[in-house]
Design a protein around this motif. Structure first.
Motif, PDB file in Angstrom:
ATOM      1  N   GLN A   1       0.891  -1.164   0.000  1.00  0.00           N
ATOM      2  CA  GLN A   1       0.000   0.000   0.000  1.00  0.00           C
ATOM      3  C   GLN A   1       0.918   1.200   0.000  1.00  0.00           C
ATOM      4  O   GLN A   1       1.242   1.723   1.069  1.00  0.00           O
ATOM      5  N   PRO A   2       1.364   1.593  -1.187  1.00  0.00           N
ATOM      6  CA  PRO A   2       2.458   2.554  -1.298  1.00  0.00           C
ATOM      7  C   PRO A   2       2.272   3.771  -0.396  1.00  0.00           C
ATOM      8  O   PRO A   2       1.161   4.289  -0.358  1.00  0.00           O
ATOM      9  N   PRO A   3       3.340   4.216   0.276  1.00  0.00           N
ATOM     10  CA  PRO A   3       4.673   3.614   0.258  1.00  0.00           C
ATOM     11  C   PRO A   3       4.904   2.630   1.396  1.00  0.00           C
ATOM     12  O   PRO A   3       6.045   2.443   1.823  1.00  0.00           O
ATOM     13  N   PHE A   4       3.836   2.011   1.888  1.00  0.00           N
ATOM     14  CA  PHE A   4       4.003   1.114   3.035  1.00  0.00           C
ATOM     15  C   PHE A   4       3.902  -0.346   2.582  1.00  0.00           C
ATOM     16  O   PHE A   4       2.905  -0.735   1.972  1.00  0.00           O
ATOM     17  N   ALA A   5       4.945  -1.100   2.896  1.00  0.00           N
ATOM     18  CA  ALA A   5       4.994  -2.495   2.449  1.00  0.00           C
ATOM     19  C   ALA A   5       4.935  -3.434   3.644  1.00  0.00           C
ATOM     20  O   ALA A   5       5.502  -3.150   4.703  1.00  0.00           O
ATOM     21  N   LYS A   6       4.256  -4.551   3.442  1.00  0.00           N
ATOM     22  CA  LYS A   6       4.337  -5.647   4.414  1.00  0.00           C
ATOM     23  C   LYS A   6       4.777  -6.882   3.640  1.00  0.00           C
ATOM     24  O   LYS A   6       4.179  -7.208   2.606  1.00  0.00           O
ATOM     25  N   TRP A   7       5.799  -7.534   4.152  1.00  0.00           N
ATOM     26  CA  TRP A   7       6.303  -8.744   3.487  1.00  0.00           C
ATOM     27  C   TRP A   7       5.982  -9.972   4.331  1.00  0.00           C
ATOM     28  O   TRP A   7       6.073  -9.934   5.547  1.00  0.00           O
ATOM     29  N   PHE A   8       5.610 -11.034   3.661  1.00  0.00           N
ATOM     30  CA  PHE A   8       5.329 -12.323   4.309  1.00  0.00           C
ATOM     31  C   PHE A   8       4.269 -12.150   5.403  1.00  0.00           C
ATOM     32  O   PHE A   8       4.480 -12.456   6.579  1.00  0.00           O
ATOM     33  N   VAL A   9       3.134 -11.637   4.952  1.00  0.00           N
ATOM     34  CA  VAL A   9       2.051 -11.230   5.852  1.00  0.00           C
ATOM     35  C   VAL A   9       1.574 -12.409   6.701  1.00  0.00           C
ATOM     36  O   VAL A   9       1.260 -13.490   6.171  1.00  0.00           O
ATOM     37  N   ASN A  10       1.545 -12.183   8.016  1.00  0.00           N
ATOM     38  CA  ASN A  10       1.129 -13.193   9.007  1.00  0.00           C
ATOM     39  C   ASN A  10       2.107 -14.355   9.178  1.00  0.00           C
ATOM     40  O   ASN A  10       1.794 -15.318   9.866  1.00  0.00           O
ATOM     41  N   GLY A  11       3.245 -14.277   8.530  1.00  0.00           N
ATOM     42  CA  GLY A  11       4.282 -15.289   8.782  1.00  0.00           C
ATOM     43  C   GLY A  11       4.834 -15.081  10.188  1.00  0.00           C
ATOM     44  O   GLY A  11       4.848 -13.960  10.702  1.00  0.00           O
ATOM     45  N   LYS A  12       5.277 -16.179  10.801  1.00  0.00           N
ATOM     46  CA  LYS A  12       5.853 -16.084  12.156  1.00  0.00           C
ATOM     47  C   LYS A  12       7.241 -16.722  12.148  1.00  0.00           C
ATOM     48  O   LYS A  12       7.418 -17.843  11.625  1.00  0.00           O
ATOM     49  N   LEU A  13       8.192 -16.004  12.727  1.00  0.00           N
ATOM     50  CA  LEU A  13       9.573 -16.495  12.780  1.00  0.00           C
ATOM     51  C   LEU A  13      10.312 -15.741  13.867  1.00  0.00           C
ATOM     52  O   LEU A  13       9.755 -14.833  14.496  1.00  0.00           O
ATOM     53  N   ASN A  14      11.556 -16.107  14.086  1.00  0.00           N
ATOM     54  CA  ASN A  14      12.393 -15.317  14.988  1.00  0.00           C
ATOM     55  C   ASN A  14      13.800 -15.308  14.406  1.00  0.00           C
ATOM     56  O   ASN A  14      14.368 -16.366  14.129  1.00  0.00           O
ATOM     57  N   ILE A  15      14.341 -14.119  14.230  1.00  0.00           N
ATOM     58  CA  ILE A  15      15.644 -14.015  13.548  1.00  0.00           C
ATOM     59  C   ILE A  15      16.757 -14.601  14.426  1.00  0.00           C
ATOM     60  O   ILE A  15      17.737 -15.149  13.910  1.00  0.00           O
ATOM     61  N   SER A  16      16.584 -14.545  15.749  1.00  0.00           N
ATOM     62  CA  SER A  16      17.610 -15.138  16.607  1.00  0.00           C
ATOM     63  C   SER A  16      17.566 -16.667  16.493  1.00  0.00           C
ATOM     64  O   SER A  16      18.600 -17.339  16.545  1.00  0.00           O
ATOM     65  N   HIS A  17      16.377 -17.220  16.281  1.00  0.00           N
ATOM     66  CA  HIS A  17      16.270 -18.654  16.012  1.00  0.00           C
ATOM     67  C   HIS A  17      16.995 -18.978  14.701  1.00  0.00           C
ATOM     68  O   HIS A  17      17.759 -19.949  14.623  1.00  0.00           O
ATOM     69  N   ASN A  18      16.765 -18.161  13.678  1.00  0.00           N
ATOM     70  CA  ASN A  18      17.408 -18.434  12.390  1.00  0.00           C
ATOM     71  C   ASN A  18      18.919 -18.245  12.447  1.00  0.00           C
ATOM     72  O   ASN A  18      19.659 -18.862  11.693  1.00  0.00           O
ATOM     73  N   CYS A  19      19.372 -17.365  13.351  1.00  0.00           N
ATOM     74  CA  CYS A  19      20.816 -17.111  13.469  1.00  0.00           C
ATOM     75  C   CYS A  19      21.495 -18.110  14.401  1.00  0.00           C
ATOM     76  O   CYS A  19      22.715 -18.244  14.358  1.00  0.00           O
ATOM     77  N   LEU A  20      20.733 -18.747  15.273  1.00  0.00           N
ATOM     78  CA  LEU A  20      21.374 -19.600  16.289  1.00  0.00           C
ATOM     79  C   LEU A  20      20.762 -20.998  16.349  1.00  0.00           C
ATOM     80  O   LEU A  20      21.377 -21.973  15.937  1.00  0.00           O
ATOM     81  N   ASP A  21      19.544 -21.078  16.851  1.00  0.00           N
ATOM     82  CA  ASP A  21      18.965 -22.380  17.206  1.00  0.00           C
ATOM     83  C   ASP A  21      18.990 -23.392  16.059  1.00  0.00           C
ATOM     84  O   ASP A  21      19.268 -24.566  16.282  1.00  0.00           O
ATOM     85  N   ARG A  22      18.681 -22.907  14.869  1.00  0.00           N
ATOM     86  CA  ARG A  22      18.572 -23.888  13.788  1.00  0.00           C
ATOM     87  C   ARG A  22      19.922 -24.497  13.420  1.00  0.00           C
ATOM     88  O   ARG A  22      19.982 -25.560  12.817  1.00  0.00           O
ATOM     89  N   HIS A  23      21.017 -23.848  13.815  1.00  0.00           N
ATOM     90  CA  HIS A  23      22.329 -24.435  13.528  1.00  0.00           C
ATOM     91  C   HIS A  23      22.726 -25.479  14.573  1.00  0.00           C
ATOM     92  O   HIS A  23      23.639 -26.260  14.358  1.00  0.00           O
ATOM     93  N   LEU A  24      22.034 -25.448  15.710  1.00  0.00           N
ATOM     94  CA  LEU A  24      22.451 -26.320  16.820  1.00  0.00           C
ATOM     95  C   LEU A  24      22.132 -27.785  16.568  1.00  0.00           C
ATOM     96  O   LEU A  24      22.738 -28.667  17.169  1.00  0.00           O
ATOM     97  N   THR A  25      21.192 -28.015  15.671  1.00  0.00           N
ATOM     98  CA  THR A  25      20.845 -29.405  15.369  1.00  0.00           C
ATOM     99  C   THR A  25      21.683 -29.940  14.215  1.00  0.00           C
ATOM    100  O   THR A  25      21.440 -31.030  13.714  1.00  0.00           O
ATOM    101  N   THR A  26      22.656 -29.159  13.759  1.00  0.00           N
ATOM    102  CA  THR A  26      23.520 -29.597  12.664  1.00  0.00           C
ATOM    103  C   THR A  26      24.953 -29.688  13.173  1.00  0.00           C
ATOM    104  O   THR A  26      25.230 -29.363  14.328  1.00  0.00           O
ATOM    105  N   TRP A  27      25.864 -30.049  12.281  1.00  0.00           N
ATOM    106  CA  TRP A  27      27.283 -30.128  12.671  1.00  0.00           C
ATOM    107  C   TRP A  27      27.820 -28.755  13.067  1.00  0.00           C
ATOM    108  O   TRP A  27      28.835 -28.642  13.732  1.00  0.00           O
ATOM    109  N   ARG A  28      27.101 -27.712  12.683  1.00  0.00           N
ATOM    110  CA  ARG A  28      27.593 -26.359  12.995  1.00  0.00           C
ATOM    111  C   ARG A  28      27.519 -26.023  14.486  1.00  0.00           C
ATOM    112  O   ARG A  28      28.045 -24.998  14.915  1.00  0.00           O
ATOM    113  N   ARG A  29      26.845 -26.845  15.236  1.00  0.00           N
ATOM    114  CA  ARG A  29      26.720 -26.615  16.680  1.00  0.00           C
ATOM    115  C   ARG A  29      28.064 -26.191  17.311  1.00  0.00           C
ATOM    116  O   ARG A  29      28.135 -25.267  18.099  1.00  0.00           O
TER     117      ARG A  29
END
Ligand code: PRX
Length: 655
Positions: free
Chosen positions: A70-98
């Motif tokens: 709704q120019p100039p206001f954008a919403k991306w991935f509407v109603n998606g739920k995530l956490n950037i700290s999870h993507n930066c940390l937790d998801r690597h802990l279950t791999t060899w990257r731990r």
């Protein structure tokens, strides 16, 4: 607005192909691959971004719509739920990257620490619990005023983890500048350190925080959390100040990541514009996570064995996107360095590269120019053979520095990515992809896939090859800023209405001049507004002017940039004095110091000139264009017919 011109780079014709061995193992391997990606993204940007969001990030809940524009206001991935700290940390802990190194830190005095992903995760969880202990909740704002120590990154990730927005204020800003930002952001808790090392001296950060908060001047702040770094004495106020190491021993290391909406506020970062007041640039969670993730992966061609080092400070957007979030989201090893290039250690950067075997190195032209001046003997005396890719950011790089960087640092074998972007864009917008796009020294080359960049005139029409124009973006992208904190109207005016929207088409106006050559390569010409770029730091001329006129001796001030061999640009201030004051060397020193106190050392004017009067139009507007020419020592060009009083100019010329 002035038309951009940079004559020297118009002559630059050299073309460097990506080395074949590099391309072979790169994420994007050829120009044809880049072009395919670019065309695919252009034809259907939403599908392009959605596919990447699906494959590259973890989501707690999938989005309903990719983009709500709704120019100039954008919403991306509407109603998606995530956490950037999870993507930066937790998801690597279950791999060899731990147990892979996530963060390697090097202190200025030579101390260093390494955190694996598991260790970093633990620290972040504890820090998050400490913030909770101080009453921080989802939706609150936390100020971070820190040296370049691991706790700065840990604090950012901890905020993200519990859904508090951070606002990092560069440690070089003064107490006044810090206070303004804390007030604007209505910050609840300030994270700081006793001090930090910078150029062999201690920066007394906690003292500055005390000054900023003195006499309850920021009523929203209820507590500070202080990391012990330098060990010098600080005053701890019993009911307000907490040592991090004391709280750490009392909190648990269990802190699940809060599910955040894609559009929940992730951070506010203040940056300078053409008016006196810095703007709080707002970035949200989902789009920013995706955009910094994928740009880091493709532009720095991150491989799992790489040690990656970006030399920026976390107080700037480069530190946010390319020290912390982008690299960690990719599971990379990111290096953080507390020190700055300094005469006492002219090989400091090269020592860090040698010591940690850095493979990918990202720095600023101003640092490169400083090191050129210090002499080739310093890099030549170190083993830099681990390097495979180099990057630059923050200002145009002159071709001579580019070639030096490639030859002396890169040993002639490393591609260079010259990356154009801004605090507002969240991530890199125009850049080479190192295995795919041939480079030309001084050109940022081509837009990243999904970025519909253009060079336009003020009516919004594309200009022809090699014609100067304004850099613009014709379609939203996930990493874009969402608004200016608390001032959506200013957001609209500043970025989206310079070019009048036509047929509902809104164009993002970047504030930079640019030229596109016959191959479609972008050459960035610098700002076209009242923003100057000093040693890669962005400053508004009006901010410095307001600082000057807040001194009792100053009646009027006009600030312009002049070219500087080392810093790119330097600050020149023209000042008229109140009746009872007269020019003196002492006053000159006092005024420079006053600006440092109001804003910080990065804004100290290189030169202050006293004047009887400033050149103005008949309607009373200061003609900065003429002052720019005067400051640069060039013939005054352009129209002077609107000058109210020509003798003012003559006097300034003589003076
Ligand atoms: O003028 C451009 C310049 O830096 C401005 C953005 O400053 P800031 O928001 O502080 O972000 C700096 C780091 C991303 C731009 O408007 N700039 C940035 N990168 C380049 C550049 N100018 C030329 N070439 C670049 N690679």
């Amino acid at each position: 607005m002035s038309q951009p011109t940079i004559e020297s780079i118009l002559q630059e014709k050299r073309l460097f192909q990506p080395p074949a061995a590099f391309s072979q193992s790169a994420h994007i391997k050829s120009l044809a691959d880049y072009q395919r990606l670019y065309e695919k993204a252009k034809a259907d940007p939403q599908t392009f971004w959605a596919e990447l969001a699906e494959t590259e990030l973890d989501w707690f809940q999938k989005w309903d719509a990719v983009l709500d524009w709704q120019p100039p206001f954008a919403k991306w991935f509407v109603n998606g739920k995530l956490n950037i700290s999870h993507n930066c940390l937790d998801r690597h802990l279950t791999t060899w990257r731990r147990n892979k190194a996530a963060l390697i830190w090097e202190g200025e005095p030579g101390d260093s620490r390494t955190f694996t992903y598991a260790q970093l995760h633990r620290e972040v969880c504890q820090f998050a619990n400490a913030l909770k202990h101080l009453g921080v909740q989802k939706g609150d704002r936390v100020g971070i005023y820190m040296p370049m120590i691991p706790e700065a990154a840990i604090a950012m990730l901890a905020c993200a983890r519990i859904g508090a927005a951070h606002t990092v204020v560069f440690g070089g800003f003064s107490a006044e500048a810090l206070r303004d930002r804390l007030i604007d952001g209505q910050v609840k808790v300030v994270v700081t350190a006793d001090g930090g090392w910078r150029k062999d001296a201690i920066v007394p950060l906690k003292d500055q925080v005390d000054k900023a908060l003195a006499d309850g001047s920021v009523p929203s702040v209820s507590a500070t959390l202080v990391v012990k770094r330098t060990g010098q004495g600080v005053l701890m106020q019993g009911d307000r100040d907490y040592w991090w190491h004391e709280l750490q021993s009392q909190v648990s290391a269990n802190c699940p990541a809060e599910p955040m909406d894609s559009e929940d506020l992730l951070f506010i970062l203040y940056t300078s514009g053409s008016t006196g007041k810095p703007k709080g640039v707002v970035h949200t969670t989902g789009g920013y996570n995706l955009y910094t993730h994928i740009t880091t992966k493709w532009i720095f061609d991150l491989q799992d064995t790489d040690v990656y080092w970006c030399t920026a400070d976390v107080g700037w957007i480069t530190g946010h996107s390319y020290i912390v979030y982008g690299p960690l989201s990719n599971g990379a090893t990111t290096v953080m360095y507390e020190g700055a290039p300094r005469a006492s250690n002219p090989g400091c950067f090269w020592d860090v590269i040698e010591k940690h075997g850095v493979n990918v190195f990202y720095t600023a032209p101003t640092a490169i120019r400083a090191f050129i001046k210090m002499g080739n003997e310093h890099p030549n005396a170190r083993d830099l053979s681990s390097l495979r890719l180099l990057g630059t950011v923050g200002e145009p790089i002159n071709p001579e520095s580019w070639i030096w960087y490639q030859q002396v640092i890169g040993g002639g074998r490393c591609p260079i990515v010259d990356t154009w972007w801004q605090t507002e864009t969240g991530g890199i917008m125009i850049t080479a992809l190192p295995g795919a796009i041939p480079t030309k020294p001084g050109s940022a080359t081509l837009p990243f896939p999904g970025i519909l960049a253009d060079v336009i005139d003020l009516e919004g029409h594309s200009v022809g090859a090699n014609e100067g124009g304004y850099l613009a973006v014709r379609y939203p992208w996930p990493g874009m800023m969402r608004t200016i904190y608390g001032d959506p109207d200013r957001f609209r005016r500043t970025y989206w209405e310079h070019i009048p929207p036509q047929d509902g088409q809104y164009i993002y106006f970047a504030g930079d001049g640019a030229r596109r050559d016959e191959d479609g390569y972008y050459w960035i010409m610098g700002r076209v507004d009242d923003v100057i770029n000093v040693a890669g730091h962005r400053l508004g001329t009006m901010e410095i002017e307001s600082a000057l006129v807040s001194h009792p001796s100053v009646a009027e001030a006009a600030v312009v940039g002049k070219p500087d061999e080392l810093k790119g640009q330097d600050i020149v201030a023209f000042v008229t004095l109140e009746g009872t004051y007269s020019p003196s060397d002492e006053l000159l020193r006092e005024l420079k110091q006053h600006v440092v106190q109001e804003i910080g050392a990065i804004a100290r004017p290189g030169e202050i000139r006293f004047a009887d009067a400033l050149p103005k139009t008949r309607s009373g507007k200061i003609m900065r264009r003429l002052l720019r020419d005067l400051a640069s020592g060039v013939e005054i060009s352009g129209d002077t017919s609107t000058l109210e009083d020509r003798s003012v100019l003559e006097k300034l010329r003589e003076g």
